[in-house]
Enzyme design. Structure first.
Site, PDB file in Angstrom:
ATOM      1  N   ARG A 230       0.838  -1.185   0.000  1.00  0.00           N
ATOM      2  CA  ARG A 230       0.000   0.000   0.000  1.00  0.00           C
ATOM      3  C   ARG A 230       0.881   1.245   0.000  1.00  0.00           C
ATOM      4  O   ARG A 230       1.957   1.254   0.593  1.00  0.00           O
ATOM      5  CB  ARG A 230      -0.926   0.018   1.230  1.00  0.00           C
ATOM      6  CG  ARG A 230      -2.162  -0.869   1.090  1.00  0.00           C
ATOM      7  CD  ARG A 230      -3.140  -0.302   0.071  1.00  0.00           C
ATOM      8  NE  ARG A 230      -4.389  -1.062  -0.048  1.00  0.00           N
ATOM      9  CZ  ARG A 230      -4.587  -2.026  -0.954  1.00  0.00           C
ATOM     10  NH1 ARG A 230      -3.635  -2.360  -1.788  1.00  0.00           N
ATOM     11  NH2 ARG A 230      -5.760  -2.629  -1.023  1.00  0.00           N
ATOM     12  N   GLU A 259      -4.598   7.739  -5.171  1.00  0.00           N
ATOM     13  CA  GLU A 259      -4.896   6.993  -6.401  1.00  0.00           C
ATOM     14  C   GLU A 259      -6.304   7.360  -6.873  1.00  0.00           C
ATOM     15  O   GLU A 259      -7.218   7.367  -6.067  1.00  0.00           O
ATOM     16  CB  GLU A 259      -4.817   5.486  -6.154  1.00  0.00           C
ATOM     17  CG  GLU A 259      -3.429   5.006  -5.774  1.00  0.00           C
ATOM     18  CD  GLU A 259      -3.378   3.497  -5.522  1.00  0.00           C
ATOM     19  OE1 GLU A 259      -4.366   2.798  -5.853  1.00  0.00           O
ATOM     20  OE2 GLU A 259      -2.371   3.020  -5.009  1.00  0.00           O
ATOM     21  N   HIS A 278      -1.569   0.583  -9.940  1.00  0.00           N
ATOM     22  CA  HIS A 278      -2.320  -0.406  -9.150  1.00  0.00           C
ATOM     23  C   HIS A 278      -2.864  -1.546 -10.029  1.00  0.00           C
ATOM     24  O   HIS A 278      -4.062  -1.851 -10.025  1.00  0.00           O
ATOM     25  CB  HIS A 278      -3.468   0.259  -8.378  1.00  0.00           C
ATOM     26  CG  HIS A 278      -3.778  -0.450  -7.084  1.00  0.00           C
ATOM     27  ND1 HIS A 278      -4.072   0.201  -5.921  1.00  0.00           N
ATOM     28  CD2 HIS A 278      -3.816  -1.764  -6.767  1.00  0.00           C
ATOM     29  CE1 HIS A 278      -4.300  -0.667  -4.947  1.00  0.00           C
ATOM     30  NE2 HIS A 278      -4.140  -1.882  -5.447  1.00  0.00           N
TER      31      HIS A 278
END
Lengths: 315, 315
Positions: A230, A259, A278
């Site tokens: 993360r 994000e 991601h």
């Protein structure tokens, strides 16, 4: 027999709906919604939810009968950390399905990095043939921050490619593909000894800001850092400074604190860095479905569910 | 005892000289040269050569006492096929050291290709965050043209990543990591069934022009072709046409018929193609040296050398 009402809330609701229809589960009424707005009509009647935490957080308080939520994601911080959001239900996530994907991601990027293949790609556009002597990852040392199911798969793939594998964990030493374990206050010793440092940790109070300037200063100047955990684990300003000053050589960031990363964000300017949006591991519906099916059977039989999240620990 | 005189001819002569000095081999006088011009003073006295075929071809006729040549390369066609060049000596090459490097190359490129990471890299420069759902190689089928020591390593790595492995060989079926073998006239059936096609063949009369328009037309339109063997195996105009017309999806060319590829060559314009400049496996001196040391011991003991090249077969 009373039917269960399942509310499916994900962008891939249609694919889940089809897979659920094919599975033909007993006593199950299915409602699908592509986001939390579309889910509104079904909130009062549903007692089960399958879906993405980013949507579920908006409606869980308005779905009073829901007693079990199966997350389609591994990361559940959007439910665990959401303020004023009820937690008096069983939350399960998906595990053990991301290791192979994550291994593909990690080793493809490590190999491309040591081979300088991004520079080669730029040179190809200019029709430049550069027969340099590329490096290999064989014989190097990889360090894994966190050795759960993902770290374990990365460790085994590292051994396949002839790497030495170090692991940093709270206390577990269960993965036999790890050659040497580190715990507790030996974190700086751990990071200083590896060629490749891979963060696989979920977002928890202990992982936040774990990777700061002290850590980067301790790493080898030739080292490559990959974050598939993360973004909150990294002090991003410290990382960029470390890259600019050559304290580490390269970074591969699949996750960031913000994000999607906005166009004016300073991370886009980080030197020698690859940003992958991601995508290192995605929840393919056909991989998630067996987990839901098994848990649904356990739910009906009143036996313990798999992959139950501990709201206190955050994973 | 009579001393042996070894002539080392490679760009990496200095590194080989150092490794040879450290090895302290008995009865061995060492001369080093970075190319065939620099080797001229030592031709009359040398009886052994260690080096690169591209240099050795120019001087082997002028080195009458040389009875054994240890190539530092796997590919020896520059000696085997050179016209008017003597072949009345023992030629040995290097094998079994390229598999891990080749596996790193093949799987990094396959994973990057299916993930569309080259497009992602271009988008990063424009600060575009694209959270697409990337594909994985897990579960796909890889086909190996040639299953020698390199193909065998690629096969085992394929199994590690959860792929099905097909192999096309003349007759051998010795690698247990290959799930299904094809031989003889079943080549088109073989290529038509795979998602990824990898050529590992050396340059021989049988491999020349093996991959032509008939082959590309038989392949899946989604397939990826990787050439880590020799450029001569490919009819390059046919490959470009196949890529332009979508008969196959992507190509990764580490080798070409003409190397270095000149700036005006048509291959630079091939769509959806990555060109990697003959870097998929390099002969690291510290990996070659154990082979020379073992063969030197065998040479002194008059026992058969390892990795002897059959001039008739070409490998």
């Amino acid at each position: 027999m009373t039917s269960n009402h399942l509310l499916v809330i994900t962008r891939h609701a249609a694919e889940y709906g089809q897979l659920l229809a094919e599975a033909n589960l007993p006593d199950l009424v299915i409602h699908t919604a592509v986001d939390h707005q579309a889910a509104r009509p079904y909130l009062q009647t549903s007692n089960l939810i399958l879906g993405a935490p980013a949507f579920i957080r908006h409606i869980i308080n308005d779905a009073p009968q829901v007693s079990w939520v199966q997350s389609t994601w591994a990361g559940v911080e959007k439910l665990v950390e959401a303020p004023n959001t009820r937690q008096n239900y069983q939350l399960t996530n998906v595990r053990d399905i991301f290791g192979p994907q994550m291994s593909e991601f990690v080793f493809a990027h490590l190999i491309m990095m040591v081979r300088q293949d991004w520079a080669r790609y730029d040179q190809q556009k200019e029709r430049i043939w550069r027969h340099n002597m590329p490096a290999v990852i064989h014989g190097k040392r990889i360090g894994l921050i966190g050795v759960g199911s993902i770290g374990g798969d990365v460790a085994r793939t590292g051994k396949h490619f002839g790497l030495e594998v170090w692991g940093y964990t709270r206390s577990s030493e269960g993965c036999t593909a790890v050659d040497r374990y580190f715990h507790g206050d030996r974190f700086l010793e751990f990071v200083s000894g590896v060629d490749f440092l891979i963060n696989t940790l979920p977002h928890t109070s202990q992982s936040v800001n774990l990777l700061d300037k002290t850590v980067f200063a301790a790493m080898k100047p030739t080292s490559i850092f990959i974050n598939i955990g993360r973004g909150s684990a990294v002090v991003e300003r410290d990382l960029v400074t470390a890259l600019e000053q050559g304290e580490i050589a390269n970074a591969v960031l699949d996750v960031c604190q913000q994000e999607p990363l906005p166009p004016d964000h300073f991370l886009w300017d980080a030197p020698n860095t690859i940003i992958t949006n991601h995508t290192s591991a995605v929840s393919f519906p056909n991989r998630v479905m067996p987990i839901f099916i098994e848990n649904y059977q356990r739910f009906r039989e009143n036996t313990p569910l798999k992959y139950v999240v501990d709201f206190g620990q955050g994973y």
